[in-house]
Design a protein around this motif. Structure first.
Motif, PDB file in Angstrom:
ATOM      1  N   TYR A  55       0.825  -1.199   0.000  1.00  0.00           N
ATOM      2  CA  TYR A  55       0.000   0.000   0.000  1.00  0.00           C
ATOM      3  C   TYR A  55       0.863   1.255   0.000  1.00  0.00           C
ATOM      4  CZ  TYR A  55      -4.320  -2.593   1.120  1.00  0.00           C
ATOM      5  OH  TYR A  55      -5.405  -3.418   1.096  1.00  0.00           O
ATOM      6  N   LYS A  56       1.961   1.241   0.735  1.00  0.00           N
ATOM      7  CA  LYS A  56       2.859   2.397   0.797  1.00  0.00           C
ATOM      8  C   LYS A  56       3.444   2.689  -0.587  1.00  0.00           C
ATOM      9  CE  LYS A  56       6.927   4.196   3.192  1.00  0.00           C
ATOM     10  NZ  LYS A  56       7.958   4.287   2.190  1.00  0.00           N
ATOM     11  N   ALA A  57       3.869   1.655  -1.287  1.00  0.00           N
ATOM     12  CA  ALA A  57       4.409   1.829  -2.627  1.00  0.00           C
ATOM     13  C   ALA A  57       3.339   2.395  -3.569  1.00  0.00           C
ATOM     14  CB  ALA A  57       4.937   0.500  -3.166  1.00  0.00           C
ATOM     15  N   TYR A  58       2.133   1.890  -3.460  1.00  0.00           N
ATOM     16  CA  TYR A  58       1.024   2.371  -4.277  1.00  0.00           C
ATOM     17  C   TYR A  58       0.721   3.828  -3.941  1.00  0.00           C
ATOM     18  CZ  TYR A  58      -3.686   2.536  -6.325  1.00  0.00           C
ATOM     19  OH  TYR A  58      -4.793   2.872  -7.046  1.00  0.00           O
ATOM     20  N   TYR A  59       0.691   4.151  -2.655  1.00  0.00           N
ATOM     21  CA  TYR A  59       0.432   5.508  -2.176  1.00  0.00           C
ATOM     22  C   TYR A  59       1.471   6.480  -2.735  1.00  0.00           C
ATOM     23  CZ  TYR A  59       0.106   9.381   1.134  1.00  0.00           C
ATOM     24  OH  TYR A  59      -0.013  10.628   1.704  1.00  0.00           O
ATOM     25  N   GLU A  60       2.737   6.119  -2.649  1.00  0.00           N
ATOM     26  CA  GLU A  60       3.808   6.990  -3.133  1.00  0.00           C
ATOM     27  C   GLU A  60       3.736   7.178  -4.642  1.00  0.00           C
ATOM     28  OE1 GLU A  60       7.290   5.160  -1.480  1.00  0.00           O
ATOM     29  OE2 GLU A  60       7.012   6.159   0.447  1.00  0.00           O
ATOM     30  N   GLU A  61       3.378   6.137  -5.363  1.00  0.00           N
ATOM     31  CA  GLU A  61       3.246   6.245  -6.816  1.00  0.00           C
ATOM     32  C   GLU A  61       2.089   7.176  -7.187  1.00  0.00           C
ATOM     33  OE1 GLU A  61       4.454   5.828 -10.641  1.00  0.00           O
ATOM     34  OE2 GLU A  61       5.484   5.052  -8.859  1.00  0.00           O
ATOM     35  N   LEU A  62       0.975   7.076  -6.476  1.00  0.00           N
ATOM     36  CA  LEU A  62      -0.153   7.968  -6.742  1.00  0.00           C
ATOM     37  C   LEU A  62       0.222   9.416  -6.470  1.00  0.00           C
ATOM     38  CD1 LEU A  62      -3.268   6.082  -5.322  1.00  0.00           C
ATOM     39  CD2 LEU A  62      -2.704   6.501  -7.705  1.00  0.00           C
ATOM     40  N   LYS A  63       0.933   9.666  -5.384  1.00  0.00           N
ATOM     41  CA  LYS A  63       1.368  11.029  -5.051  1.00  0.00           C
ATOM     42  C   LYS A  63       2.297  11.569  -6.131  1.00  0.00           C
ATOM     43  CE  LYS A  63      -0.818  11.780  -1.292  1.00  0.00           C
ATOM     44  NZ  LYS A  63      -1.880  12.775  -1.257  1.00  0.00           N
ATOM     45  N   LYS A  64       3.188  10.731  -6.617  1.00  0.00           N
ATOM     46  CA  LYS A  64       4.134  11.133  -7.660  1.00  0.00           C
ATOM     47  C   LYS A  64       3.362  11.508  -8.933  1.00  0.00           C
ATOM     48  CE  LYS A  64       7.967   9.236 -10.353  1.00  0.00           C
ATOM     49  NZ  LYS A  64       8.743   8.023 -10.604  1.00  0.00           N
ATOM     50  N   MET A  65       2.375  10.706  -9.296  1.00  0.00           N
ATOM     51  CA  MET A  65       1.586  10.983 -10.486  1.00  0.00           C
ATOM     52  C   MET A  65       0.786  12.278 -10.328  1.00  0.00           C
ATOM     53  SD  MET A  65       0.442   7.102 -11.711  1.00  0.00           S
ATOM     54  CE  MET A  65      -1.231   7.509 -11.540  1.00  0.00           C
ATOM     55  N   GLN A  66       0.278  12.526  -9.129  1.00  0.00           N
ATOM     56  CA  GLN A  66      -0.481  13.752  -8.874  1.00  0.00           C
ATOM     57  C   GLN A  66       0.420  14.975  -8.994  1.00  0.00           C
ATOM     58  OE1 GLN A  66      -2.194  13.073  -5.015  1.00  0.00           O
ATOM     59  NE2 GLN A  66      -3.993  12.049  -5.837  1.00  0.00           N
ATOM     60  N   GLU A  67       1.637  14.869  -8.480  1.00  0.00           N
ATOM     61  CA  GLU A  67       2.576  15.981  -8.566  1.00  0.00           C
ATOM     62  C   GLU A  67       2.934  16.279 -10.024  1.00  0.00           C
ATOM     63  OE1 GLU A  67       5.933  15.011  -6.142  1.00  0.00           O
ATOM     64  OE2 GLU A  67       4.779  15.173  -4.282  1.00  0.00           O
ATOM     65  N   GLU A  68       3.163  15.235 -10.794  1.00  0.00           N
ATOM     66  CA  GLU A  68       3.509  15.413 -12.201  1.00  0.00           C
ATOM     67  C   GLU A  68       2.348  16.000 -12.990  1.00  0.00           C
ATOM     68  OE1 GLU A  68       4.867  11.581 -13.451  1.00  0.00           O
ATOM     69  OE2 GLU A  68       6.783  11.790 -12.422  1.00  0.00           O
ATOM     70  N   ALA A  69       1.136  15.625 -12.658  1.00  0.00           N
ATOM     71  CA  ALA A  69      -0.036  16.134 -13.354  1.00  0.00           C
ATOM     72  C   ALA A  69      -0.295  17.584 -12.986  1.00  0.00           C
ATOM     73  CB  ALA A  69      -1.260  15.286 -13.016  1.00  0.00           C
ATOM     74  N   GLY A  70       0.107  17.984 -11.788  1.00  0.00           N
ATOM     75  CA  GLY A  70      -0.120  19.346 -11.326  1.00  0.00           C
ATOM     76  C   GLY A  70       0.873  20.353 -11.855  1.00  0.00           C
ATOM     77  N   ARG A  71       1.889  19.924 -12.540  1.00  0.00           N
ATOM     78  CA  ARG A  71       2.911  20.847 -13.046  1.00  0.00           C
ATOM     79  C   ARG A  71       2.427  21.646 -14.205  1.00  0.00           C
ATOM     80  NH1 ARG A  71       8.434  17.279 -12.668  1.00  0.00           N
ATOM     81  NH2 ARG A  71       8.351  17.060 -10.439  1.00  0.00           N
TER      82      ARG A  71
END
Length: 50
Positions: free
Chosen positions: A34-50
């Motif tokens: 779950y932690k790995a999944y959580y971190e990947e989702l956060k990374k994708m959100q940050e990239e989409a917000g740029r």
């Protein structure tokens, strides 16, 4: 999905992986997954917000 959402809330509130596992609702292996999944989702959100 409820299990993951519960994990995410606890993790965001500052609980460690081992504290979450100690509650007994998920295994350590699942928590790290779950932690790995959580971190990947956060990374994708940050990239989409740029």
């Amino acid at each position: 999905m409820k299990s993951y959402n519960d994990f995410a809330v606890q993790y965001e509130n500052g609980m460690t992986i081992m504290e979450i596992v100690a509650k007994g609702t998920i295994s350590r292996r699942t928590a790290y997954r779950y932690k790995a999944y959580y971190e990947e989702l956060k990374k994708m959100q940050e990239e989409a917000g740029r």
